[in-house]
Design a protein around this motif. Structure first.
Motif, PDB file in Angstrom:
ATOM      1  N   LYS A 166      -3.539  13.980  16.814  1.00 32.89           N
ATOM      2  CA  LYS A 166      -2.195  13.421  16.637  1.00 32.89           C
ATOM      3  C   LYS A 166      -2.288  11.953  16.268  1.00 32.89           C
ATOM      4  CE  LYS A 166       0.441  16.415  19.700  1.00 32.89           C
ATOM      5  NZ  LYS A 166       1.324  16.475  20.861  1.00 32.89           N
ATOM      6  N   LYS A 167      -1.575  11.573  15.212  1.00 30.41           N
ATOM      7  CA  LYS A 167      -1.517  10.190  14.764  1.00 30.41           C
ATOM      8  C   LYS A 167      -0.103   9.899  14.288  1.00 30.41           C
ATOM      9  CE  LYS A 167      -5.653   8.563  15.288  1.00 30.41           C
ATOM     10  NZ  LYS A 167      -5.923   7.383  16.058  1.00 30.41           N
ATOM     11  N   SER A 168       0.234   8.627  14.222  1.00 28.54           N
ATOM     12  CA  SER A 168       1.551   8.244  13.716  1.00 28.54           C
ATOM     13  C   SER A 168       1.407   7.043  12.793  1.00 28.54           C
ATOM     14  CB  SER A 168       2.508   7.932  14.861  1.00 28.54           C
ATOM     15  OG  SER A 168       2.043   6.819  15.588  1.00 28.54           O
ATOM     16  N   ALA A 169       2.323   6.968  11.854  1.00 32.98           N
ATOM     17  CA  ALA A 169       2.368   5.851  10.909  1.00 32.98           C
ATOM     18  C   ALA A 169       3.712   5.169  11.088  1.00 32.98           C
ATOM     19  CB  ALA A 169       2.200   6.360   9.482  1.00 32.98           C
ATOM     20  N   GLU A 170       3.703   3.847  11.207  1.00 34.48           N
ATOM     21  CA  GLU A 170       4.946   3.118  11.454  1.00 34.48           C
ATOM     22  C   GLU A 170       5.137   2.044  10.385  1.00 34.48           C
ATOM     23  OE1 GLU A 170       7.405   1.352  15.254  1.00 34.48           O
ATOM     24  OE2 GLU A 170       5.343   2.014  15.504  1.00 34.48           O
ATOM     25  N   MET A 171       6.397   1.855   9.995  1.00 34.91           N
ATOM     26  CA  MET A 171       6.728   0.892   8.960  1.00 34.91           C
ATOM     27  C   MET A 171       7.829  -0.034   9.446  1.00 34.91           C
ATOM     28  SD  MET A 171       8.622   1.665   5.340  1.00 34.91           S
ATOM     29  CE  MET A 171      10.077   2.301   6.130  1.00 34.91           C
ATOM     30  N   ASN A 172       7.658  -1.317   9.191  1.00 34.17           N
ATOM     31  CA  ASN A 172       8.694  -2.330   9.403  1.00 34.17           C
ATOM     32  C   ASN A 172       8.709  -3.201   8.156  1.00 34.17           C
ATOM     33  OD1 ASN A 172       9.695  -1.870  12.139  1.00 34.17           O
ATOM     34  ND2 ASN A 172       7.604  -2.347  12.745  1.00 34.17           N
ATOM     35  N   CYS A 173       9.805  -3.171   7.426  1.00 34.82           N
ATOM     36  CA  CYS A 173       9.907  -3.935   6.180  1.00 34.82           C
ATOM     37  C   CYS A 173      11.150  -4.816   6.218  1.00 34.82           C
ATOM     38  CB  CYS A 173      10.011  -3.014   4.966  1.00 34.82           C
ATOM     39  SG  CYS A 173       8.576  -1.968   4.697  1.00 34.82           S
ATOM     40  N   THR A 174      11.072  -5.921   5.502  1.00 40.32           N
ATOM     41  CA  THR A 174      12.243  -6.781   5.313  1.00 40.32           C
ATOM     42  C   THR A 174      12.447  -6.958   3.822  1.00 40.32           C
ATOM     43  OG1 THR A 174      10.885  -8.780   5.406  1.00 40.32           O
ATOM     44  CG2 THR A 174      11.905  -8.050   7.478  1.00 40.32           C
ATOM     45  N   MET A 175      13.703  -7.167   3.429  1.00 41.46           N
ATOM     46  CA  MET A 175      14.031  -7.346   2.018  1.00 41.46           C
ATOM     47  C   MET A 175      15.325  -8.120   1.894  1.00 41.46           C
ATOM     48  SD  MET A 175      15.221  -3.452   1.248  1.00 41.46           S
ATOM     49  CE  MET A 175      14.661  -2.612   2.726  1.00 41.46           C
ATOM     50  N   GLU A 176      15.526  -8.697   0.744  1.00 44.21           N
ATOM     51  CA  GLU A 176      16.755  -9.420   0.439  1.00 44.21           C
ATOM     52  C   GLU A 176      17.438  -8.729  -0.732  1.00 44.21           C
ATOM     53  OE1 GLU A 176      15.590 -13.390  -0.489  1.00 44.21           O
ATOM     54  OE2 GLU A 176      15.043 -13.869   1.574  1.00 44.21           O
ATOM     55  N   VAL A 177      18.735  -8.425  -0.581  1.00 44.13           N
ATOM     56  CA  VAL A 177      19.521  -7.866  -1.671  1.00 44.13           C
ATOM     57  C   VAL A 177      20.243  -9.041  -2.326  1.00 44.13           C
ATOM     58  CG1 VAL A 177      21.370  -6.297  -2.319  1.00 44.13           C
ATOM     59  CG2 VAL A 177      19.836  -5.701  -0.430  1.00 44.13           C
ATOM     60  N   THR A 178      19.932  -9.283  -3.586  1.00 40.48           N
ATOM     61  CA  THR A 178      20.625 -10.322  -4.345  1.00 40.48           C
ATOM     62  C   THR A 178      21.834  -9.669  -4.993  1.00 40.48           C
ATOM     63  OG1 THR A 178      18.513 -11.375  -4.782  1.00 40.48           O
ATOM     64  CG2 THR A 178      20.368 -12.085  -6.121  1.00 40.48           C
ATOM     65  N   THR A 179      23.025 -10.059  -4.535  1.00 35.90           N
ATOM     66  CA  THR A 179      24.247  -9.356  -4.957  1.00 35.90           C
ATOM     67  C   THR A 179      24.598  -9.618  -6.417  1.00 35.90           C
ATOM     68  OG1 THR A 179      25.612 -11.167  -4.111  1.00 35.90           O
ATOM     69  CG2 THR A 179      25.183  -9.311  -2.626  1.00 35.90           C
ATOM     70  N   SER A 180      24.260 -10.767  -6.958  1.00 34.49           N
ATOM     71  CA  SER A 180      24.623 -11.072  -8.347  1.00 34.49           C
ATOM     72  C   SER A 180      23.833 -10.206  -9.333  1.00 34.49           C
ATOM     73  CB  SER A 180      24.406 -12.555  -8.649  1.00 34.49           C
ATOM     74  OG  SER A 180      23.044 -12.883  -8.426  1.00 34.49           O
ATOM     75  N   SER A 181      22.533 -10.034  -9.092  1.00 33.74           N
ATOM     76  CA  SER A 181      21.702  -9.237 -10.003  1.00 33.74           C
ATOM     77  C   SER A 181      21.512  -7.798  -9.528  1.00 33.74           C
ATOM     78  CB  SER A 181      20.336  -9.902 -10.163  1.00 33.74           C
ATOM     79  OG  SER A 181      19.665  -9.944  -8.925  1.00 33.74           O
ATOM     80  N   LYS A 182      22.013  -7.478  -8.332  1.00 31.63           N
ATOM     81  CA  LYS A 182      21.870  -6.137  -7.739  1.00 31.63           C
ATOM     82  C   LYS A 182      20.407  -5.706  -7.699  1.00 31.63           C
ATOM     83  CE  LYS A 182      26.440  -4.673  -9.150  1.00 31.63           C
ATOM     84  NZ  LYS A 182      27.252  -3.724  -9.875  1.00 31.63           N
ATOM     85  N   GLN A 183      19.565  -6.616  -7.220  1.00 24.61           N
ATOM     86  CA  GLN A 183      18.135  -6.339  -7.129  1.00 24.61           C
ATOM     87  C   GLN A 183      17.604  -6.692  -5.747  1.00 24.61           C
ATOM     88  OE1 GLN A 183      16.119  -8.382 -10.281  1.00 24.61           O
ATOM     89  NE2 GLN A 183      16.637  -6.808 -11.782  1.00 24.61           N
ATOM     90  N   ILE A 184      16.458  -6.095  -5.439  1.00 20.14           N
ATOM     91  CA  ILE A 184      15.757  -6.374  -4.185  1.00 20.14           C
ATOM     92  C   ILE A 184      14.703  -7.436  -4.451  1.00 20.14           C
ATOM     93  CG2 ILE A 184      14.257  -5.414  -2.402  1.00 20.14           C
ATOM     94  CD1 ILE A 184      17.050  -4.329  -2.205  1.00 20.14           C
ATOM     95  N   GLN A 185      14.658  -8.443  -3.589  1.00 16.63           N
ATOM     96  CA  GLN A 185      13.637  -9.479  -3.684  1.00 16.63           C
ATOM     97  C   GLN A 185      12.957  -9.632  -2.335  1.00 16.63           C
ATOM     98  OE1 GLN A 185      15.742 -12.921  -5.175  1.00 16.63           O
ATOM     99  NE2 GLN A 185      15.322 -12.330  -7.284  1.00 16.63           N
ATOM    100  N   ASN A 186      11.766 -10.199  -2.370  1.00 21.71           N
ATOM    101  CA  ASN A 186      10.983 -10.487  -1.156  1.00 21.71           C
ATOM    102  C   ASN A 186      10.821  -9.266  -0.254  1.00 21.71           C
ATOM    103  OD1 ASN A 186      10.779 -13.168  -2.010  1.00 21.71           O
ATOM    104  ND2 ASN A 186      12.678 -13.711  -0.960  1.00 21.71           N
ATOM    105  N   LEU A 187      10.448  -8.136  -0.833  1.00 18.93           N
ATOM    106  CA  LEU A 187      10.178  -6.929  -0.063  1.00 18.93           C
ATOM    107  C   LEU A 187       8.806  -7.078   0.576  1.00 18.93           C
ATOM    108  CD1 LEU A 187      10.810  -4.004   0.777  1.00 18.93           C
ATOM    109  CD2 LEU A 187       9.799  -3.263  -1.389  1.00 18.93           C
ATOM    110  N   MET A 188       8.788  -7.152   1.925  1.00 19.10           N
ATOM    111  CA  MET A 188       7.534  -7.317   2.665  1.00 19.10           C
ATOM    112  C   MET A 188       7.464  -6.267   3.767  1.00 19.10           C
ATOM    113  SD  MET A 188       7.092 -11.442   2.933  1.00 19.10           S
ATOM    114  CE  MET A 188       8.769 -11.773   3.421  1.00 19.10           C
ATOM    115  N   CYS A 189       6.332  -5.599   3.841  1.00 19.33           N
ATOM    116  CA  CYS A 189       6.137  -4.551   4.855  1.00 19.33           C
ATOM    117  C   CYS A 189       4.942  -4.872   5.734  1.00 19.33           C
ATOM    118  CB  CYS A 189       5.911  -3.203   4.187  1.00 19.33           C
ATOM    119  SG  CYS A 189       7.344  -2.587   3.306  1.00 19.33           S
ATOM    120  N   GLN A 190       5.046  -4.438   6.982  1.00 17.34           N
ATOM    121  CA  GLN A 190       3.935  -4.603   7.943  1.00 17.34           C
ATOM    122  C   GLN A 190       3.500  -3.251   8.417  1.00 17.34           C
ATOM    123  OE1 GLN A 190       5.059  -7.155  11.143  1.00 17.34           O
ATOM    124  NE2 GLN A 190       6.077  -8.590   9.806  1.00 17.34           N
TER     125      GLN A 190
END
Length: 190
Positions: A166-190
């Motif tokens: 038995k093993k598990s994989a865990e994800m914690n990510c942060t991101m910024e939604v830029t509303t003017s361009s409707k894009q994701i920036q600074n997507l960082m995962c640990q």
């Protein structure tokens, strides 16, 4: 002459014994290397590979600011083990300042040995479920909404169809939604 025979027989027996001992030592080293390199089971890694924004709606009024959007995310499960990783259904949660604003199901699947499995997930994100948040008005007004994501995949590593761990994989990510361009920036995962 009988002495020569016994000494030559003795030498032959010693040589044979030395070859057997050398063979046993070589097999032991090979088995140890196999156990240390192949049988070492590590936790797989789960990350967001890429996220796109669709149907972004903003309400920047000071009385009731809100946002809603669909996030199309590519979830990658990287399995570095020599056996496949079979995981169950899981939930991907998107949060705004610690408050959940969207959820999606990551369907059960199997990541093959020493490969990366890519899954596409669509998450409906809406701030309607939140209680009043004073930072929401300033974030919507600034044009950047900070979001975080979390998912945990529970499953088993299957080695040679004999060993199961038995093993598990865990994800914690942060991101910024830029509303003017409707894009994701600074997507960082640990």
């Amino acid at each position: 002459m009988s002495e020569d025979r016994t000494t030559s027989r003795r030498k032959r027996n010693i040589k044979c014994l030395a070859y057997i001992v050398a063979g046993v030592i070589a097999q032991t080293i090979i088995i140890l290397l196999f156990v240390m390199l192949v049988m070492r089971i590590r936790n797989p890694k789960v990350r967001l590979g890429g996220v796109t924004v669709e149907n972004l709606n903003l309400n920047s009024s000071s009385s009731s600011p809100s946002f809603s959007m669909n996030l199309n995310a590519q979830v990658t499960v990287k399995n570095t083990n020599f056996g496949h990783f079979k995981f169950q259904n899981s939930t991907l949660t998107i949060s705004y300042r610690g408050t959940p604003v969207g959820e999606a199901t990551i369907v059960k699947a199997r990541a093959r040995a020493r490969s990366t499995k890519k899954l596409n997930v669509t998450v409906s994100v809406s701030s309607d479920k939140m209680s009043r948040n004073s930072a929401l008005s300033s974030d919507v007004g600034s044009g950047t909404i900070n979001l975080s994501s979390h998912a945990k995949l529970d499953g088993k590593i299957h080695l040679f169809k004999v060993f199961k761990k038995k093993k598990s994989a865990e994800m914690n990510c942060t991101m910024e939604v830029t509303t003017s361009s409707k894009q994701i920036q600074n997507l960082m995962c640990q």
